[in-house]
Design a protein around this motif. Structure first.
Motif, PDB file in Angstrom:
ATOM      1  N   GLY A 194      50.540  53.360 139.386  1.00  0.00           N
ATOM      2  CA  GLY A 194      50.774  53.196 137.964  1.00  0.00           C
ATOM      3  C   GLY A 194      49.809  52.196 137.346  1.00  0.00           C
ATOM      4  O   GLY A 194      48.808  51.816 137.952  1.00  0.00           O
ATOM      5  N   PRO A 195      50.120  51.766 136.135  1.00  0.00           N
ATOM      6  CA  PRO A 195      49.197  50.875 135.422  1.00  0.00           C
ATOM      7  C   PRO A 195      49.268  49.448 135.938  1.00  0.00           C
ATOM      8  O   PRO A 195      50.306  49.000 136.417  1.00  0.00           O
ATOM      9  CB  PRO A 195      49.702  50.953 133.979  1.00  0.00           C
ATOM     10  CG  PRO A 195      51.153  51.260 134.123  1.00  0.00           C
ATOM     11  CD  PRO A 195      51.281  52.131 135.328  1.00  0.00           C
ATOM     12  N   PRO A 196      48.180  48.703 135.829  1.00  0.00           N
ATOM     13  CA  PRO A 196      48.211  47.280 136.171  1.00  0.00           C
ATOM     14  C   PRO A 196      48.999  46.500 135.141  1.00  0.00           C
ATOM     15  O   PRO A 196      49.246  46.974 134.034  1.00  0.00           O
ATOM     16  CB  PRO A 196      46.725  46.892 136.162  1.00  0.00           C
ATOM     17  CG  PRO A 196      46.094  47.872 135.230  1.00  0.00           C
ATOM     18  CD  PRO A 196      46.857  49.161 135.396  1.00  0.00           C
ATOM     19  N   LEU A 255      55.591  59.724 124.981  1.00  0.00           N
ATOM     20  CA  LEU A 255      56.417  58.680 125.581  1.00  0.00           C
ATOM     21  C   LEU A 255      56.142  58.461 127.055  1.00  0.00           C
ATOM     22  O   LEU A 255      56.529  57.434 127.609  1.00  0.00           O
ATOM     23  CB  LEU A 255      57.905  59.007 125.378  1.00  0.00           C
ATOM     24  CG  LEU A 255      58.336  59.187 123.924  1.00  0.00           C
ATOM     25  CD1 LEU A 255      59.828  59.482 123.851  1.00  0.00           C
ATOM     26  CD2 LEU A 255      57.984  57.951 123.096  1.00  0.00           C
ATOM     27  N   ARG A 256      55.480  59.399 127.718  1.00  0.00           N
ATOM     28  CA  ARG A 256      55.208  59.290 129.158  1.00  0.00           C
ATOM     29  C   ARG A 256      53.738  58.958 129.370  1.00  0.00           C
ATOM     30  O   ARG A 256      52.868  59.768 129.083  1.00  0.00           O
ATOM     31  CB  ARG A 256      55.570  60.594 129.875  1.00  0.00           C
ATOM     32  CG  ARG A 256      57.049  60.904 129.832  1.00  0.00           C
ATOM     33  CD  ARG A 256      57.312  62.298 130.374  1.00  0.00           C
ATOM     34  NE  ARG A 256      58.721  62.624 130.288  1.00  0.00           N
ATOM     35  CZ  ARG A 256      59.555  62.589 131.324  1.00  0.00           C
ATOM     36  NH1 ARG A 256      59.103  62.281 132.520  1.00  0.00           N
ATOM     37  NH2 ARG A 256      60.825  62.880 131.169  1.00  0.00           N
ATOM     38  N   ARG A 257      53.488  57.800 129.907  1.00  0.00           N
ATOM     39  CA  ARG A 257      52.112  57.367 130.087  1.00  0.00           C
ATOM     40  C   ARG A 257      51.385  58.189 131.146  1.00  0.00           C
ATOM     41  O   ARG A 257      50.165  58.315 131.110  1.00  0.00           O
ATOM     42  CB  ARG A 257      52.093  55.884 130.456  1.00  0.00           C
ATOM     43  CG  ARG A 257      52.607  54.995 129.331  1.00  0.00           C
ATOM     44  CD  ARG A 257      52.972  53.625 129.838  1.00  0.00           C
ATOM     45  NE  ARG A 257      51.800  52.896 130.303  1.00  0.00           N
ATOM     46  CZ  ARG A 257      51.882  51.793 131.042  1.00  0.00           C
ATOM     47  NH1 ARG A 257      53.058  51.332 131.400  1.00  0.00           N
ATOM     48  NH2 ARG A 257      50.800  51.170 131.419  1.00  0.00           N
ATOM     49  N   LYS A 258      52.119  58.737 132.112  1.00  0.00           N
ATOM     50  CA  LYS A 258      51.471  59.494 133.180  1.00  0.00           C
ATOM     51  C   LYS A 258      51.205  60.943 132.795  1.00  0.00           C
ATOM     52  O   LYS A 258      50.706  61.712 133.604  1.00  0.00           O
ATOM     53  CB  LYS A 258      52.316  59.439 134.457  1.00  0.00           C
ATOM     54  CG  LYS A 258      52.316  58.078 135.114  1.00  0.00           C
ATOM     55  CD  LYS A 258      53.043  58.105 136.449  1.00  0.00           C
ATOM     56  CE  LYS A 258      53.052  56.736 137.099  1.00  0.00           C
ATOM     57  NZ  LYS A 258      53.739  56.744 138.410  1.00  0.00           N
ATOM     58  N   SER A 259      51.561  61.341 131.587  1.00  0.00           N
ATOM     59  CA  SER A 259      51.190  62.678 131.138  1.00  0.00           C
ATOM     60  C   SER A 259      50.542  62.622 129.752  1.00  0.00           C
ATOM     61  O   SER A 259      50.698  63.516 128.941  1.00  0.00           O
ATOM     62  CB  SER A 259      52.399  63.623 131.138  1.00  0.00           C
ATOM     63  OG  SER A 259      53.500  63.072 130.438  1.00  0.00           O
ATOM     64  N   GLU A 268      45.214  67.036 137.281  1.00  0.00           N
ATOM     65  CA  GLU A 268      46.157  67.183 138.392  1.00  0.00           C
ATOM     66  C   GLU A 268      47.357  66.257 138.206  1.00  0.00           C
ATOM     67  O   GLU A 268      48.505  66.632 138.455  1.00  0.00           O
ATOM     68  CB  GLU A 268      45.467  66.870 139.723  1.00  0.00           C
ATOM     69  CG  GLU A 268      44.422  67.883 140.146  1.00  0.00           C
ATOM     70  CD  GLU A 268      45.019  69.059 140.902  1.00  0.00           C
ATOM     71  OE1 GLU A 268      46.254  69.145 141.000  1.00  0.00           O
ATOM     72  OE2 GLU A 268      44.233  69.904 141.376  1.00  0.00           O
ATOM     73  N   LEU A 269      47.097  65.035 137.750  1.00  0.00           N
ATOM     74  CA  LEU A 269      48.186  64.080 137.560  1.00  0.00           C
ATOM     75  C   LEU A 269      49.121  64.525 136.437  1.00  0.00           C
ATOM     76  O   LEU A 269      50.349  64.451 136.568  1.00  0.00           O
ATOM     77  CB  LEU A 269      47.619  62.698 137.253  1.00  0.00           C
ATOM     78  CG  LEU A 269      48.657  61.572 137.230  1.00  0.00           C
ATOM     79  CD1 LEU A 269      49.260  61.369 138.606  1.00  0.00           C
ATOM     80  CD2 LEU A 269      48.039  60.278 136.735  1.00  0.00           C
ATOM     81  N   ILE A 270      48.547  64.976 135.319  1.00  0.00           N
ATOM     82  CA  ILE A 270      49.379  65.481 134.223  1.00  0.00           C
ATOM     83  C   ILE A 270      50.210  66.666 134.705  1.00  0.00           C
ATOM     84  O   ILE A 270      51.401  66.777 134.400  1.00  0.00           O
ATOM     85  CB  ILE A 270      48.510  65.898 133.023  1.00  0.00           C
ATOM     86  CG1 ILE A 270      47.709  64.707 132.498  1.00  0.00           C
ATOM     87  CG2 ILE A 270      49.375  66.475 131.899  1.00  0.00           C
ATOM     88  CD1 ILE A 270      46.626  65.095 131.494  1.00  0.00           C
TER      89      ILE A 270
END
Length: 244
Positions: free
Chosen positions: A190-192, A75-79, A148-150
């Motif tokens: 974040g995403p475009p 559910l989390r796009r950044k992870s 690193e981001l995850i």
């Protein structure tokens, strides 16, 4: 690196691969065995990050583990656990990155079967364990910024999987200032907004996103439960095995 150190490193990578998979019934049933393998590791491994994770993992109800995994990684796009997702927002470029990974696996004599995309973190970790620190760990080094981001993404929620990412990052070269700046930019922007469809292997696509950007929602392929690899015994070196 001595043969013993290389063996221990491969075992840690194999454990990380297993523990970062979807916690299905087979993996949950092996929690006590996994904890014993971690406890038998030499040096700081068992008492620090890995020990903290298996302690949490072993104390949770199976349903709670599954819900937490889906919340954090689906559910989390950044992870997301799909590493090329962070680097290639353009469908064609991501597709080529997937093909490159798949070809490098085949060139090393390994077939990543089970229906998983080759950039999914448990698959990349398993390859690193089997192929060794050079070519085997190259995909991890290439996608360090994504790792690193995850590692730092879900700061507003309890994230025990951070212990796994912390362990993995200690095995890679230290982050540079450029790495840290790129990760901060990814986290902030974040995403475009533009949505582009993704052919899983990049046979078509349009649009272009800056190197290091996020892919839009439509390009994200949600994680499927990983096919568990065999649990490695504490006293033996990891080796290539056929999947169940």
């Amino acid at each position: 690196m001595s043969p013993q150190e290389a063996e221990q490193r491969a075992l840690v990578l194999r454990l990380l691969s297993l523990l970062s998979q979807y916690p299905d019934g087979e993996l949950v049933a092996e929690r006590a065995r996994l904890a014993s393998v971690v406890a038998a590791l030499p040096g700081p491994w068992a008492t620090c990050e890995l020990g903290a994770f298996v302690g949490w993992f072993g104390a949770q109800e199976a349903d709670a583990l599954a819900r937490h995994y889906v919340e954090m990684f689906v559910l989390r796009r950044k992870s997301s656990l799909y590493l090329t997702y962070y680097l290639h927002g353009d469908a064609r470029r991501r597709g080529m990155a997937l093909l490159t990974l798949a070809r490098s696996y085949r060139a090393a004599g390994w077939d990543a079967d089970g229906g998983e995309l080759p950039d999914r973190l448990p698959v990349v970790l398993e390859f690193a364990a089997l192929a060794g620190p050079g070519a085997g760990e190259a995909p991890l080094r290439r996608h360090r910024r994504a790792l690193e981001l995850i590692h730092g993404a879900p700061t507003e929620a309890e994230f025990p999987y951070r212990h796994l990412l912390s362990t993995l990052l200690t095995l890679l070269p230290p982050a540079t200032e450029a790495d840290r700046a790129a990760v901060a930019k990814l986290a902030a922007e974040g995403p475009p907004d533009e949505e582009v469809g993704l052919d899983p292997y990049g046979t078509h696509g349009h649009g272009a996103y800056e190197e290091g950007g996020f892919a839009p929602t439509a390009t994200f392929l949600p994680p499927m439960p990983a096919v568990p690899t065999r649990i490695p015994p504490a006293a033996t070196s990891p080796r290539k095995e056929s999947r169940p």
